[in-house]
Design a protein around this motif. Structure first.
Motif, PDB file in Angstrom:
ATOM      1  N   CYS A 107     -35.062  11.513 -18.660  1.00 23.00           N
ATOM      2  CA  CYS A 107     -35.815  11.173 -17.439  1.00 23.00           C
ATOM      3  C   CYS A 107     -36.749   9.976 -17.658  1.00 23.00           C
ATOM      4  O   CYS A 107     -37.578   9.973 -18.570  1.00 23.00           O
ATOM      5  CB  CYS A 107     -36.628  12.394 -17.010  1.00 23.00           C
ATOM      6  N   ASN A 386     -31.853  15.547 -13.452  1.00 21.77           N
ATOM      7  CA  ASN A 386     -30.889  16.645 -13.395  1.00 21.77           C
ATOM      8  C   ASN A 386     -31.261  17.659 -12.328  1.00 21.77           C
ATOM      9  O   ASN A 386     -30.396  18.288 -11.729  1.00 21.77           O
ATOM     10  CB  ASN A 386     -30.832  17.369 -14.738  1.00 21.77           C
ATOM     11  N   LEU A 414     -34.991   6.177 -10.666  1.00 26.25           N
ATOM     12  CA  LEU A 414     -36.339   6.123 -10.108  1.00 26.25           C
ATOM     13  C   LEU A 414     -37.052   4.849 -10.541  1.00 26.25           C
ATOM     14  O   LEU A 414     -37.400   4.010  -9.711  1.00 26.25           O
ATOM     15  CB  LEU A 414     -37.137   7.338 -10.603  1.00 26.25           C
TER      16      LEU A 414
HETATM   17  S1  SF4 Z   1     -37.971  16.350 -11.138  1.00 23.77           S
HETATM   18 FE1  SF4 Z   1     -36.511  14.837 -11.879  1.00 23.77          FE
HETATM   19  S2  SF4 Z   1     -37.664  12.936 -11.987  1.00 23.77           S
HETATM   20 FE2  SF4 Z   1     -39.141  14.630 -11.876  1.00 23.77          FE
HETATM   21  S3  SF4 Z   1     -39.629  15.083 -14.022  1.00 23.77           S
HETATM   22 FE3  SF4 Z   1     -37.962  16.428 -13.369  1.00 23.77          FE
HETATM   23  S4  SF4 Z   1     -36.129  15.319 -14.046  1.00 23.77           S
HETATM   24 FE4  SF4 Z   1     -37.770  13.841 -14.030  1.00 23.77          FE
END
Ligand code: SF4
Ligand code: SF4
Lengths: 473, 421
Positions: A107, A386, A414
């Motif tokens: 992420c 995910n 993102l």
């Molecule tokens: S919701 Fe998605 S973008 Fe947010 S921390 Fe979890 S994996 Fe990362």
């Protein structure tokens, strides 16, 4: 004289061209929001001097009212990351985290945050953020949050962590067992740690007062997003929506300022709706609402304006989106309840969008498509996430099969600029708009029907070409 | 001995990688009382399924043994490989005789897969088992107990059988606990033999034996483990000048067998690992013969869980993950750690930087790379692991306090192995 609603501040320059300056000044909501965020930022930068305690926490399942009840100040690492993304500066932070040892695959919010730490914890506005006094790990709907704070624990050794595990609403219901588990965690771990760090005794009346205010804000925001059911929609519920959810997600839910902000915003949006006006875009008011979309998944932040332009250039308006529900799903009537404070905090956390099961997500999106009279359904699949992305292709298939609605699928990230391919997204969207256009010519808007059966008995799938292009089939 | 060592291993390999789960299905067909409960990595309390008369069947993906076509159509390129294989199996009818599926809470991919199964298989009991991250008995313990109870209730309601009388249930559950305690003890004993004499059974052969246990009754697996243990009392094979390593990060999507083989061929004895971690999740025994065996299972989870990326670090009593991994390295007398994790696996990959850093600070040498369960080429890995092994042979492991060669001190990360392959 009719007014033009103020566009989000980051679009101020472009939108001025469309709105007369005297009219923009009349939009109180924008000024209120600016003031709120400015005050919070000021409080954060002076926290060391004023002795206010700083809590790092996450947006989904945030305990905003509890933080307010202890007079603490919240920092939301995801919001920092997305702001770095919008300022087009997240790429180098991510690369720094990768040099430190983080895989390219994980992420990018986490990597952006770690990168920020490695560079002196300078926030997106250029000022140093105070270190946390408490890591409040309430991680609704995503495991990565757990991993993220385990990493922050190493980066901020000795800082206490209060952990709130939110059970997943896997069967589409929130059971009493789940509520009890959360309330006990609040009573036995979270609140005692907040008392210890803040040096203040927990005051249930104070919490209830903030919960009452939260409920008022939730009423207003629900009404605002309900107005996009009107044709034409007065606002874009995704591209402008992400701006409108700012205060409720950034620590103001439960504060009087948020009630004032959302009430004011409601008045402004309602007025637009009454006047039959279309959304404001970075290039002025939309000429014509040609397509109404429901979008699933977060937006891309690094190319936010280019991304939005791909939609408004085609007259596409997002009338409902799942992303604006990550910080709370209030459409189904949930409100924080001052009479059941801890229980309602628990129910709030468990009801956030990414904490609901896949079948419930399909049902919710189906309702959006029908209720908001959408012409099409689009997924922006995020490489980082995910929590959102795993299972999205099944969601799309289900909705296509249930409603016969035109669907499409694009991919980006993102805050990692390496994963934004303008040409790919544009190609995909062009075909999608074409598909909706043809559908409207043949059947008119909102006339969904199940796809026809082929002679082999299999349903024609409009998503097959997408998957074929992906090389998936 | 009933069968030769080679036959034992080849039978285990066959069962471990039979993607039709024929062995488990044959077991079920022998009695109408029996049922199959598939479970995903990593851990579920298998004792409970066993006590209900069922067979818990571990679903570890398809490895490199099945071409994935339908499964890929449900997943974007940036999601790990494991769920694709599981969907492929579901679509191809491999789970036809399964009565229940349990998805333990280890990551968002498995979590969302539970919802996909609810859509794919509306008539089968699908349970997302939310393992608690709070380890206080009155909080996480009470919740976990209810999670197990609702699993039991759900299976019973789907199978329309009468719930057990309490005394029968207590007796049966205690019996199951004893069998799984025996299973874990045997595994531990064999791992300890391998630690001393890793050449007696190769890492791949041992992997096959361990994995076969996910698809057969525990009684049968215990017999296999006894047989293997007996074989390992005698010296077999030939010791090589290999270094000794611990593998970390491979707890969910399994590495292809070729990768395990490659690590050994590149000069490393794998003396411990987290492959099929669920089989070894509880460290030590669960209390036997109590009046509340379910409580004993819950207590064991709260107090004796191993460390894992899916478990909140602050919870288990016995130290941080770095400390526990470092102590495992020490007790296994390992020379280094190989971080091998599936591509796109957030839990494993987000643990890695701090683990790697922590171990290096503790003087433990490490390397890291990523794989996919269907990776087919291992040339790059072989070179990297070979260099790692050579450097330790040349410069020492660092564990004795000697200064290792500075450039090898830094972690070597093979980026995006699958792309290279
Ligand atoms: S919701 Fe998605 S973008 Fe947010 S921390 Fe979890 S994996 Fe990362
Ligand atoms: S390999 Fe990792 S990301 Fe994939 S299902 Fe397993 S734990 Fe989740």
């Amino acid at each position: 004289m009719s007014k033009i609603i103020a566009p989000p501040p980051f679009l101020k320059g472009a939108a001025k061209a469309a709105a007369k300056p005297s009219e923009v000044i009349k939009e109180r909501s924008m000024l209120l929001q600016k003031q709120m965020l400015g005050d919070l930022f000021h409080d954060l930068t002076t926290a060391k001097d004023t002795g206010r305690k700083v809590v790092y926490t996450f947006v989904p399942g945030n305990l905003s009212e509890l933080i307010l009840a202890f007079d603490m100040l919240p920092v939301y690492p995801e919001i920092n990351a997305l702001q770095w993304g919008m300022r087009k500066k997240s790429g180098s932070l991510i690369r720094d985290a990768e040099k430190y040892g983080y895989s390219e695959d994980v992420c990018t919010y986490v990597k952006c945050d770690v990168g920020m730490f490695l560079n002196g914890n300078i926030g997106p506005t250029g000022e140093k953020l105070p270190p946390p006094d408490l890591l409040l790990l309430s991680y609704t709907g995503c495991f990565t949050f757990l991993k993220w704070f385990e990493n922050l624990q190493k980066l901020y050794p000795g800082v206490p962590t209060a952990m709130l595990h939110t059970p997943y609403a896997a069967d589409g219901v929130i059971t009493e067992d789940m509520v009890t588990y959360m309330v006990r965690q609040l009573e036995e771990d979270v609140i005692p740690k907040m008392e210890m760090v803040s040096g203040k005794k927990f005051n249930p009346e104070k919490l209830s007062r903030h919960l009452g205010l939260a409920s008022e804000s939730e009423d207003w925001i629900s009404k605002i997003f309900d107005l996009t059911k009107i044709v034409p929609s007065p606002i874009d519920a995704y591209f402008a929506g992400v701006y409108y959810i700012g205060p409720i997600n950034a620590g103001f839910r439960g504060a009087e300022s948020a009630v004032e902000y959302y009430h004011q915003l409601y008045l402004e949006v309602a007025e637009r709706a009454r006047e039959g006006r279309t959304p404001v875009t970075p290039e002025g008011e939309l000429e014509e609402e040609r397509f109404r979309l429901v979008v699933e998944g977060p937006p891309n932040w690094t190319h936010f304006r280019e991304f939005w332009k791909l939609f408004y250039d085609m007259g596409a308006v997002v009338v409902a989106s799942s992303y604006t529900k990550v910080g709370g799903l209030f459409d189904n009537g949930f409100r924080h309840d001052p009479d059941n404070p801890l229980e309602s905090l628990a129910r709030y956390c468990m009801g956030c969008y990414t904490n609901i099961s896949l079948p419930e997500r399909v049902n919710l999106l189906e309702g959006f498509i029908k209720d908001y009279k959408a012409d099409g359904f689009l997924i922006n699949s995020i490489k980082s996430c995910n929590s959102f992305s795993a299972g999205q292709l099944l969601i799309m298939r289900e909705l296509e099969q249930r409603l016969g609605v035109p669907v499409s699928f694009i991919e980006s990230d993102l805050v990692d600029p390496r994963y934004f391919s303008y040409a790919n997204i544009k190609n995909r969207l062009d075909s999608f708009f074409q598909m909706m256009d043809q559908r409207k010519r043949v059947g008119g808007r909102h006339q969904f029907s199940k796809p026809e059966q082929t002679s082999s008995g299999e349903q024609c799938s409009m998503i097959l070409p997408v998957l074929q292009q992906e090389g998936a089939l | 001995m009933h069968r030769t060592f080679e036959k034992l291993i080849s039978e285990c390999e066959h069962i471990a990688f039979d993607l039709q789960f024929s062995h488990a299905k044959a077991w079920k067909r022998a009695s109408s009382e029996r049922f199959l409960a598939g479970y995903l990595p990593i851990y579920i309390p298998r004792e409970v399924i066993h006590a209900m008369g069922g067979l818990p069947v571990g679903i570890m993906g398809t490895g490199d043994r099945m071409q994935i076509i339908k499964g890929d159509a449900y997943y974007q390129s940036y999601i790990c490989h494991l769920p694709r294989g599981v969907v492929e199996l579901a679509m191809s009818g491999a789970f036809a005789e399964f009565d229940a599926f349990i998805f333990p809470s280890i990551c968002d991919v498995i979590r969302n897969l539970s919802g996909m199964f609810q859509i794919f298989k509306p008539d089968v009991f699908v349970k997302y088992l939310d393992l608690p991250q709070n380890f206080l008995p009155s909080v996480g313990g009470a919740y976990y107990r209810r999670e197990i109870e609702t699993t039991v209730e759900g299976i019973l309601s789907h199978r329309s059988t009468v719930p057990f009388e309490n005394e029968v249930w207590v007796e049966r559950l205690n019996h199951s606990i004893r069998l799984y305690n025996e299973n874990r003890a045997l595994i531990e004993r064999i791992v300890t033999i391998r630690q001393e004499y890793p050449w007696r059974v190769s890492a791949v052969d041992w992997y096959n034996v361990l994995r076969s246990g996910l698809a057969m009754p525990v009684e049968e697996h215990n017999n296999i483990l006894y047989e293997l243990e007996a074989y390992l009392q005698d010296d077999r094979g030939r010791p090589l000048d290999n270094i000794r390593v611990v593998i970390s990060g491979a707890f969910c999507e399994q590495p292809p067998v070729g990768l395990i083989k490659t690590i050994e061929l590149a000069g490393c004895y794998i003396v411990d690992d987290d492959f099929m971690l669920g089989s070894r999740w509880i460290e030590g025994d669960i209390a036997e013969d109590t009046s509340d065996p379910l409580g004993a299972i819950v207590d064991a989870y709260l107090q004796h869980s191993t460390f894992s990326a899916s478990l909140y670090e602050a919870a288990p009593a016995s130290g941080t993950k770095v400390e526990r991994l470092a102590s495992l390295v020490k007790s296994r007398k390992a020379d280094g750690v190989i971080f091998a994790a599936p591509s796109f696996c957030d839990p494993a990959l987000l643990d890695r930087p701090e683990l790697q850093l922590g171990l290096e600070r503790a003087g433990v040498r490490t390397i890291g790379f990523q794989y996919s369960e269907n990776t087919g080429q291992f040339k790059v890995i072989k070179e990297e692991v070979g260099a790692f092994s050579d450097s330790i042979k040349l410069w020492g492991s660092g564990a004795d306090g000697s200064e290792p060669d500075s450039h090898m001190w830094l972690p070597t990360v093979i980026e995006d192995l699958t792309a290279i392959a």
